[in-house]
Write a protein that holds these residues in place. Structure first.
Motif, PDB file in Angstrom:
ATOM      1  N   SER A 269       0.828  -1.211   0.000  1.00  0.00           N
ATOM      2  CA  SER A 269       0.000   0.000   0.000  1.00  0.00           C
ATOM      3  C   SER A 269       0.855   1.251   0.000  1.00  0.00           C
ATOM      4  CB  SER A 269      -0.937   0.000   1.211  1.00  0.00           C
ATOM      5  OG  SER A 269      -0.183  -0.102   2.408  1.00  0.00           O
ATOM      6  N   SER A 270       2.016   1.194   0.610  1.00  0.00           N
ATOM      7  CA  SER A 270       2.960   2.309   0.551  1.00  0.00           C
ATOM      8  C   SER A 270       4.315   1.733   0.178  1.00  0.00           C
ATOM      9  CB  SER A 270       3.042   3.029   1.900  1.00  0.00           C
ATOM     10  OG  SER A 270       3.492   2.156   2.908  1.00  0.00           O
ATOM     11  N   VAL A 271       4.943   2.345  -0.804  1.00  0.00           N
ATOM     12  CA  VAL A 271       6.163   1.795  -1.375  1.00  0.00           C
ATOM     13  C   VAL A 271       7.371   2.532  -0.821  1.00  0.00           C
ATOM     14  CG1 VAL A 271       7.437   1.324  -3.499  1.00  0.00           C
ATOM     15  CG2 VAL A 271       4.939   1.188  -3.486  1.00  0.00           C
ATOM     16  N   GLY A 272       8.301   1.798  -0.255  1.00  0.00           N
ATOM     17  CA  GLY A 272       9.546   2.369   0.240  1.00  0.00           C
ATOM     18  C   GLY A 272      10.727   1.784  -0.502  1.00  0.00           C
ATOM     19  N   TRP A 273      11.907   2.283  -0.158  1.00  0.00           N
ATOM     20  CA  TRP A 273      13.114   1.814  -0.836  1.00  0.00           C
ATOM     21  C   TRP A 273      13.369   0.333  -0.562  1.00  0.00           C
ATOM     22  CZ3 TRP A 273      15.276   4.789  -4.435  1.00  0.00           C
ATOM     23  CH2 TRP A 273      15.013   6.169  -4.390  1.00  0.00           C
ATOM     24  N   THR A 274      12.977  -0.146   0.610  1.00  0.00           N
ATOM     25  CA  THR A 274      13.236  -1.550   0.930  1.00  0.00           C
ATOM     26  C   THR A 274      12.431  -2.498   0.047  1.00  0.00           C
ATOM     27  OG1 THR A 274      11.550  -1.483   2.668  1.00  0.00           O
ATOM     28  CG2 THR A 274      13.828  -1.046   3.325  1.00  0.00           C
ATOM     29  N   ASP A 275      11.322  -1.994  -0.537  1.00  0.00           N
ATOM     30  CA  ASP A 275      10.515  -2.842  -1.414  1.00  0.00           C
ATOM     31  C   ASP A 275      11.288  -3.286  -2.654  1.00  0.00           C
ATOM     32  OD1 ASP A 275       7.601  -2.925  -0.339  1.00  0.00           O
ATOM     33  OD2 ASP A 275       8.200  -0.840  -0.125  1.00  0.00           O
ATOM     34  N   LEU A 276      12.311  -2.520  -3.027  1.00  0.00           N
ATOM     35  CA  LEU A 276      13.117  -2.890  -4.183  1.00  0.00           C
ATOM     36  C   LEU A 276      13.815  -4.224  -3.995  1.00  0.00           C
ATOM     37  CD1 LEU A 276      14.746   0.584  -4.940  1.00  0.00           C
ATOM     38  CD2 LEU A 276      12.997  -0.566  -6.308  1.00  0.00           C
ATOM     39  N   PHE A 277      14.004  -4.629  -2.726  1.00  0.00           N
ATOM     40  CA  PHE A 277      14.709  -5.875  -2.435  1.00  0.00           C
ATOM     41  C   PHE A 277      13.859  -6.824  -1.578  1.00  0.00           C
ATOM     42  CE2 PHE A 277      17.697  -2.387  -2.916  1.00  0.00           C
ATOM     43  CZ  PHE A 277      18.608  -2.885  -3.849  1.00  0.00           C
ATOM     44  N   ALA A 278      12.558  -6.553  -1.470  1.00  0.00           N
ATOM     45  CA  ALA A 278      11.714  -7.267  -0.517  1.00  0.00           C
ATOM     46  C   ALA A 278      11.269  -8.644  -0.993  1.00  0.00           C
ATOM     47  CB  ALA A 278      10.484  -6.420  -0.179  1.00  0.00           C
ATOM     48  N   THR A 279      11.205  -8.874  -2.300  1.00  0.00           N
ATOM     49  CA  THR A 279      10.722 -10.145  -2.823  1.00  0.00           C
ATOM     50  C   THR A 279      11.772 -10.762  -3.736  1.00  0.00           C
ATOM     51  OG1 THR A 279       9.720  -9.183  -4.810  1.00  0.00           O
ATOM     52  CG2 THR A 279       8.367  -9.217  -2.802  1.00  0.00           C
ATOM     53  N   PRO A 280      11.689 -12.068  -3.983  1.00  0.00           N
ATOM     54  CA  PRO A 280      12.650 -12.704  -4.896  1.00  0.00           C
ATOM     55  C   PRO A 280      12.643 -12.069  -6.283  1.00  0.00           C
ATOM     56  CG  PRO A 280      11.484 -14.375  -3.640  1.00  0.00           C
ATOM     57  CD  PRO A 280      10.814 -13.059  -3.320  1.00  0.00           C
ATOM     58  N   GLY A 281      11.435 -11.731  -6.786  1.00  0.00           N
ATOM     59  CA  GLY A 281      11.349 -11.100  -8.096  1.00  0.00           C
ATOM     60  C   GLY A 281      12.048  -9.751  -8.140  1.00  0.00           C
ATOM     61  N   GLU A 412      11.552  -1.280 -18.430  1.00  0.00           N
ATOM     62  CA  GLU A 412      10.473  -2.217 -18.749  1.00  0.00           C
ATOM     63  C   GLU A 412      10.374  -3.371 -17.756  1.00  0.00           C
ATOM     64  OE1 GLU A 412      11.276  -3.533 -22.692  1.00  0.00           O
ATOM     65  OE2 GLU A 412      12.779  -5.023 -22.105  1.00  0.00           O
ATOM     66  N   ILE A 413      11.446  -3.709 -17.045  1.00  0.00           N
ATOM     67  CA  ILE A 413      11.338  -4.835 -16.113  1.00  0.00           C
ATOM     68  C   ILE A 413      10.841  -4.407 -14.728  1.00  0.00           C
ATOM     69  CG2 ILE A 413      13.162  -6.098 -17.308  1.00  0.00           C
ATOM     70  CD1 ILE A 413      15.029  -5.490 -14.983  1.00  0.00           C
ATOM     71  N   LEU A 414      10.691  -3.102 -14.518  1.00  0.00           N
ATOM     72  CA  LEU A 414      10.206  -2.614 -13.229  1.00  0.00           C
ATOM     73  C   LEU A 414       8.694  -2.404 -13.266  1.00  0.00           C
ATOM     74  CD1 LEU A 414      12.993   0.026 -12.542  1.00  0.00           C
ATOM     75  CD2 LEU A 414      12.501  -1.941 -11.067  1.00  0.00           C
ATOM     76  N   PRO A 415       7.938  -2.884 -12.257  1.00  0.00           N
ATOM     77  CA  PRO A 415       6.501  -2.589 -12.181  1.00  0.00           C
ATOM     78  C   PRO A 415       6.287  -1.115 -11.893  1.00  0.00           C
ATOM     79  CG  PRO A 415       7.238  -3.652 -10.163  1.00  0.00           C
ATOM     80  CD  PRO A 415       8.409  -3.685 -11.111  1.00  0.00           C
ATOM     81  N   TYR A 416       5.076  -0.626 -12.174  1.00  0.00           N
ATOM     82  CA  TYR A 416       4.827   0.815 -12.071  1.00  0.00           C
ATOM     83  C   TYR A 416       5.208   1.370 -10.711  1.00  0.00           C
ATOM     84  CZ  TYR A 416       2.663   5.307 -11.651  1.00  0.00           C
ATOM     85  OH  TYR A 416       2.485   6.647 -11.406  1.00  0.00           O
ATOM     86  N   HIS A 417       4.810   0.707  -9.625  1.00  0.00           N
ATOM     87  CA  HIS A 417       4.991   1.285  -8.289  1.00  0.00           C
ATOM     88  C   HIS A 417       6.461   1.347  -7.874  1.00  0.00           C
ATOM     89  CE1 HIS A 417       5.157  -2.986  -7.247  1.00  0.00           C
ATOM     90  NE2 HIS A 417       5.571  -2.663  -6.029  1.00  0.00           N
ATOM     91  N   LEU A 418       7.329   0.624  -8.588  1.00  0.00           N
ATOM     92  CA  LEU A 418       8.763   0.655  -8.289  1.00  0.00           C
ATOM     93  C   LEU A 418       9.570   1.352  -9.376  1.00  0.00           C
ATOM     94  CD1 LEU A 418       9.343  -3.003  -6.992  1.00  0.00           C
ATOM     95  CD2 LEU A 418       9.127  -0.918  -5.616  1.00  0.00           C
ATOM     96  N   ARG A 419       8.898   1.783 -10.440  1.00  0.00           N
ATOM     97  CA  ARG A 419       9.644   2.231 -11.628  1.00  0.00           C
ATOM     98  C   ARG A 419      10.522   3.439 -11.342  1.00  0.00           C
ATOM     99  NH1 ARG A 419       5.708   1.826 -15.945  1.00  0.00           N
ATOM    100  NH2 ARG A 419       6.198  -0.383 -15.738  1.00  0.00           N
ATOM    101  N   ALA A 420       9.996   4.461 -10.708  1.00  0.00           N
ATOM    102  CA  ALA A 420      10.794   5.671 -10.463  1.00  0.00           C
ATOM    103  C   ALA A 420      11.935   5.397  -9.490  1.00  0.00           C
ATOM    104  CB  ALA A 420       9.897   6.790  -9.935  1.00  0.00           C
ATOM    105  N   LYS A 421      11.649   4.666  -8.406  1.00  0.00           N
ATOM    106  CA  LYS A 421      12.694   4.378  -7.418  1.00  0.00           C
ATOM    107  C   LYS A 421      13.740   3.421  -7.984  1.00  0.00           C
ATOM    108  CE  LYS A 421      10.317   5.336  -3.037  1.00  0.00           C
ATOM    109  NZ  LYS A 421       9.098   5.975  -3.572  1.00  0.00           N
ATOM    110  N   GLY A 422      13.275   2.407  -8.711  1.00  0.00           N
ATOM    111  CA  GLY A 422      14.221   1.468  -9.306  1.00  0.00           C
ATOM    112  C   GLY A 422      15.116   2.134 -10.325  1.00  0.00           C
ATOM    113  N   PHE A 423      14.542   3.030 -11.119  1.00  0.00           N
ATOM    114  CA  PHE A 423      15.343   3.745 -12.112  1.00  0.00           C
ATOM    115  C   PHE A 423      16.315   4.703 -11.427  1.00  0.00           C
ATOM    116  CE2 PHE A 423      15.755   6.904 -15.681  1.00  0.00           C
ATOM    117  CZ  PHE A 423      16.467   6.058 -16.517  1.00  0.00           C
TER     118      PHE A 423
END
Length: 529
Positions: A269-281, A412-423
């Motif tokens: 529901s709220s996306v933080g920097w740790t979500d970038l590494f939170a799941t295997p995907g 393209e490999i980043l989902p929308y909710h992580l796209r800006a932070k991942g980039f």
């Protein structure tokens, strides 16, 4: 993740391909208009390319060297890397601006800061002012570069998304070409305008963006994420279906975006920097993204991108005119190869291009090392010419994948909710690698000469092994499907099942915005006018 995993196609791609309107894009006035907006976004990369090539050229100019006390070693490294330090300073802020304010506002803000930096750089009379100006340019560039490729990939027509996003980094060379030939022409000016003129031209792309970005469409994905569904549907319809919001392609895109964002919200529901590494995907994504960022700068290309004159000095080519001429030809060659490779990314595939690129870089950089060593021993002019040939062959290999694909593949490999932070993490990793390149390379070249190339030969072999083991093929997938690929086939199937169900494809029924959504769209249009 299994080594060399190759993904198979999904139903979403087949659906999109079936719904894409036949005919050439250049016969559709609205697609032409959309691609002109995308071109305005792509020139952000030109600004970055101009900077690197300009600094390469300035180092050959006696007027510039005398104005700044003949910088060398650590000071020369600082003059180059301070732009990257400015980029790092902006990195923590950029994704919040991109996600919170939309894709357009950060580009406008970044362009404004870059114009200020360009003015100060042009008027500099001492090293301190020049360093401050380059810090400012790097700071502004980060905001624009964080948002521009995201907006490109989120606006583009489905069949053109991958090639157009690949053009983003390829246009780095368009700026490099202009800078290389500008410095080639200006070195004959017998005053400080020999280096001030190239500096003035660095701000031209930003002037275009400040003037026109107010009228550029916003990302439909960002609009839907902010609850402005009707405006998003209207944008998709206007540019992808000549204004028909009932068009099956538009309805499928619209519902696929909504379902993908809804599923992402269920995860977090709220996306933080740790979500970038939170799941295997996500960890798979970040492993590839961070590796590509470092590979793109630590493959030996930094030697030529920022210190080509030093490389030429090691093989006895010291003429300013000759150095700038070769640099200008090299940038044109790079641009052509990168554009062609980017256009072929959906036909050949990302994985194939990366493998071919890494093999070529390893072979030809080793060739450059051997020929440089031969020149150091014998002083042979044939060995010097072979080094130049190896540089061109090496860069042709680099341009097959690392110029056109690193940005498009990351986005393209980043989902929308992580796209800006991942980039942002991608850009942060590039900035870290650039600081090392720009500061350490001139010191190492002075101390070791051609022997320094051996370090990159070993590293290039490691890069090839990593790509063979971990890079995943993503060609011929929709943006949502590609992002979901790392999370398993179940998520891919769920997104497309929901999107197809919502759009009621095949029975003539389509979803339309509610009365409230239409009212919101009307109010937005009134506010804009």
């Amino acid at each position: 993740m299994a080594g060399g995993l190759v993904a198979t196609g999904g139903g979403g791609t087949e659906t999109i391909n079936a719904l894409i309107h036949p005919g050439s894009w250049y016969s559709n006035s609205r697609l032409i208009k959309l691609n002109l907006w995308i071109l305005l976004l792509l020139i952000t990369s030109s600004t970055n390319g101009y900077d690197g090539s300009m600094m390469n050229g300035l180092q050959t100019l006696e007027q510039w060297k005398s104005a700044f006390n003949n910088p060398s070693g650590g000071m020369l490294g600082l003059l180059n890397c301070i732009q990257t330090v400015g980029a790092l300073a902006a990195t923590p802020l950029a994704p919040y601006a991109t996600d919170g304010l939309g894709r357009r506002i950060p580009i406008l803000f970044g362009a404004t800061i870059m114009i200020v930096g360009t003015i100060v750089q042009t008027l500099s009379h001492n090293v301190g002012a020049f360093i401050g100006a380059r810090f400012c340019i790097g700071f502004g560039l980060t905001f624009a570069a964080n948002a521009a490729p995201l907006l490109v990939t989120e606006l583009a027509y489905p069949s053109q998304r991958a090639p157009l996003t690949s053009m983003y980094n390829s246009l780095w060379y368009s700026g490099a070409i202009i800078a290389a030939w500008t410095t080639y022409g200006s070195f004959r000016i017998p005053s400080s305008w020999a280096w001030r003129l190239p500096s003035v031209l660095q701000g031209v792309p930003s002037v275009f963006q400040i003037t026109l970005m107010w009228f550029c469409p916003e990302s439909p994905r960002w609009l839907i994420n902010k609850g402005r569904d009707a405006q998003a549907l209207k944008t998709l319809a206007y540019y992808h279906a000549r204004g028909n919001d009932q068009d099956p392609l538009v309805q499928f895109e619209y519902n696929e975006i909504k379902e993908a964002i809804a599923l992402d919200r269920q995860v977090a529901s709220s996306v933080g920097w740790t979500d970038l590494f939170a799941t295997p995907g996500n960890r798979k994504r970040m492993r590839i993204i961070i590796a590509l960022a470092f590979f793109s700068q630590w493959s030996g290309n930094g030697l030529v991108s920022y210190y080509l004159n030093r490389v030429f000095d090691t093989i006895g080519i010291t003429s300013v005119s000759t150095q700038n001429l070769i640099n200008g030809i090299l940038q044109i060659y790079n641009f052509i190869v990168a554009i062609v490779a980017g256009l072929l990314c959906d036909k050949i595939g990302r994985r194939t291009l990366f493998i071919a690129s890494n093999i070529g870089m390893l072979v030809f950089f080793c060739m450059q090392t051997i020929c440089s060593a031969r020149y150091a021993i014998s002083g042979s002019s044939a060995a010097a010419n072979s080094v130049i040939a190896a540089i061109f062959l090496y860069y042709g290999s680099y341009d097959i994948a690392y110029t056109p694909l690193i940005v498009s593949y990351t986005v393209e490999i980043l989902p929308y909710h992580l796209r800006a932070k991942g980039f942002t993490v991608f850009n942060f990793a590039i900035s870290l690698s650039l600081i090392f390149n720009q500061y350490a390379n001139p010191i190492a070249l002075d101390a070791l000469g051609w022997k320094y190339y051996l370090v990159y030969c070993v590293w290039l072999a490691f890069e090839l092994g990593f790509i063979l083991l971990f890079l995943i093929e993503t060609k011929n997938r929709t943006l949502e499907e590609t992002a979901a690929l790392f999370d398993g086939d179940d998520k891919v199937a769920e997104i497309h099942a929901r999107a197809a169900a919502d759009a009621h494809l095949g029975d003539g029924k389509v979803r339309t915005p509610s009365v409230d959504e239409k009212g919101e769209s009307d109010m937005i249009e009134q506010a804009r006018h």
